[in-house]
Scaffold this motif. Structure first.
Motif, PDB file in Angstrom:
ATOM      1  N   GLY A   1       7.845 105.964  73.864  1.00 52.14           N
ATOM      2  CA  GLY A   1       9.149 106.315  73.332  1.00 52.14           C
ATOM      3  C   GLY A   1      10.073 105.133  73.113  1.00 52.14           C
ATOM      4  O   GLY A   1      10.857 105.112  72.161  1.00 52.14           O
ATOM      5  N   VAL A   2       9.993 104.126  73.983  1.00 56.65           N
ATOM      6  CA  VAL A   2      10.851 102.946  73.829  1.00 56.65           C
ATOM      7  C   VAL A   2      10.466 102.169  72.575  1.00 56.65           C
ATOM      8  O   VAL A   2      11.323 101.730  71.797  1.00 56.65           O
ATOM      9  N   SER A   3       9.165 102.008  72.345  1.00 57.35           N
ATOM     10  CA  SER A   3       8.686 101.309  71.153  1.00 57.35           C
ATOM     11  C   SER A   3       9.084 102.063  69.886  1.00 57.35           C
ATOM     12  O   SER A   3       9.527 101.459  68.902  1.00 57.35           O
ATOM     13  N   LEU A   4       8.946 103.390  69.919  1.00 57.45           N
ATOM     14  CA  LEU A   4       9.321 104.196  68.755  1.00 57.45           C
ATOM     15  C   LEU A   4      10.825 104.095  68.502  1.00 57.45           C
ATOM     16  O   LEU A   4      11.265 103.981  67.357  1.00 57.45           O
ATOM     17  N   THR A   5      11.613 104.107  69.563  1.00 51.23           N
ATOM     18  CA  THR A   5      13.065 103.972  69.421  1.00 51.23           C
ATOM     19  C   THR A   5      13.424 102.671  68.728  1.00 51.23           C
ATOM     20  O   THR A   5      14.217 102.647  67.778  1.00 51.23           O
ATOM     21  N   ALA A   6      12.846 101.567  69.192  1.00 51.31           N
ATOM     22  CA  ALA A   6      13.136 100.258  68.609  1.00 51.31           C
ATOM     23  C   ALA A   6      12.748 100.217  67.136  1.00 51.31           C
ATOM     24  O   ALA A   6      13.472  99.657  66.303  1.00 51.31           O
ATOM     25  N   SER A   7      11.622 100.827  66.795  1.00 52.14           N
ATOM     26  CA  SER A   7      11.166 100.852  65.410  1.00 52.14           C
ATOM     27  C   SER A   7      12.103 101.690  64.530  1.00 52.14           C
ATOM     28  O   SER A   7      12.469 101.278  63.430  1.00 52.14           O
ATOM     29  N   LEU A   8      12.500 102.863  65.038  1.00 45.84           N
ATOM     30  CA  LEU A   8      13.369 103.745  64.263  1.00 45.84           C
ATOM     31  C   LEU A   8      14.733 103.117  64.040  1.00 45.84           C
ATOM     32  O   LEU A   8      15.366 103.351  63.003  1.00 45.84           O
ATOM     33  N   ARG A   9      15.200 102.334  65.003  1.00 45.06           N
ATOM     34  CA  ARG A   9      16.534 101.744  64.891  1.00 45.06           C
ATOM     35  C   ARG A   9      16.645 100.782  63.716  1.00 45.06           C
ATOM     36  O   ARG A   9      17.734 100.468  63.260  1.00 45.06           O
ATOM     37  N   ASN A  10      15.515 100.281  63.224  1.00 42.86           N
ATOM     38  CA  ASN A  10      15.533  99.407  62.057  1.00 42.86           C
ATOM     39  C   ASN A  10      15.677 100.191  60.758  1.00 42.86           C
ATOM     40  O   ASN A  10      15.862  99.596  59.695  1.00 42.86           O
ATOM     41  N   LYS A  11      15.589 101.538  60.854  1.00 43.90           N
ATOM     42  CA  LYS A  11      15.571 102.354  59.642  1.00 43.90           C
ATOM     43  C   LYS A  11      16.652 103.434  59.620  1.00 43.90           C
ATOM     44  O   LYS A  11      17.202 103.742  58.566  1.00 43.90           O
TER      45      LYS A  11
END
Length: 239
Positions: free
Chosen positions: A70-80
């Motif tokens: 979930g932390v990795s997905l959060t960081a990725s989504l925050r770029n979009k």
């Protein structure tokens, strides 16, 4: 428009992401019963597919999942996207929660939790997004060097490029814009964000300030506009 139970955002669409089928089903049933539209994803890949075709008002995301967590997905989504993210974590350590906030999450809730607390946190986040108190006095545009903040629209811009803000960052900018040049303590910021006033939440505010400085300051390590006032808290000092 349909009538929903008191406290729920009308027709707010939530995305639940959890690899545990039983938890997904229970959360979906509970949140629908409390007036939300709810979609569910079993992992990060499934969530990405749903996000590619639908807009959501908030994402409830489990941290511990197989594959991409979930932390990795959060960081990725925050770029979009700037969609608010509430992390669910079985890890109670403060450092693990801080990692989630640093990745861009708006809040976290440790497992096990009472469903009512989840509901309260979801509603608190959603209330901050569309209906913050407007600033009636003072300038409508705050200039922060090459960055400008539109007070009425709660938008941050660098030249002609918008700077994406999370829901919590929007809340912080609204609070600071209402009190330019006034030091605000961490305890007061926690209170105005509608959170419990404990040390963990105050530290979480520090993390959000650090993230916000990266978007405002040319040198976040030597902040000019979002200043630390020794013994008093933080202060927005526009041009």
């Amino acid at each position: 428009m349909s009538e929903f139970p008191a406290g729920a955002m009308i027709e707010a669409h939530l995305l639940i992401v959890d690899d545990d089928e039983r938890i997904r089903a229970l959360l979906k049933k509970f949140l629908i019963r409390n007036g939300f539209l709810v979609s569910a994803a079993r992992d990060a890949a499934h969530a990405r597919r749903l996000l590619s075709g639908l807009d959501f008002d908030l994402i409830v995301l489990d941290v511990m999942m197989p594959g991409e967590d979930g932390v990795s997905l959060t960081a990725s989504l925050r770029n979009k996207i700037a969609t608010p993210i509430l992390l669910l974590t079985a890890r109670g350590e403060t450092e693990d929660r801080i990692k989630g906030l640093e990745a861009g999450a708006d809040d976290y809730l440790a497992k096990p939790f009472e469903p009512k607390e989840l509901l309260l946190r979801i509603n608190a986040i959603l209330r901050r997004v569309p209906s913050e108190t407007r600033v009636d006095a003072g300038p409508k545009i705050l200039h922060l060097g090459s960055v400008r903040y539109d007070v009425d629209k709660a938008e941050l811009w660098s030249g002609e490029e918008p700077i994406r803000l999370t829901a919590t960052e929007v809340s912080l900018m609204r609070i600071f814009a209402a009190h330019p040049g006034e030091p605000l303590s961490r305890a007061r910021l926690v209170e105005e964000l509608g959170r419990d006033g404990d040390q963990a939440q105050e530290r979480a505010v520090d993390v959000q300030i650090t993230r916000l400085r990266r978007k405002i300051e040319s040198d976040p390590r030597q902040p000019r506009f979002l200043q630390t006032v020794r013994g008093a808290g933080y202060m927005l000092a526009p041009d």
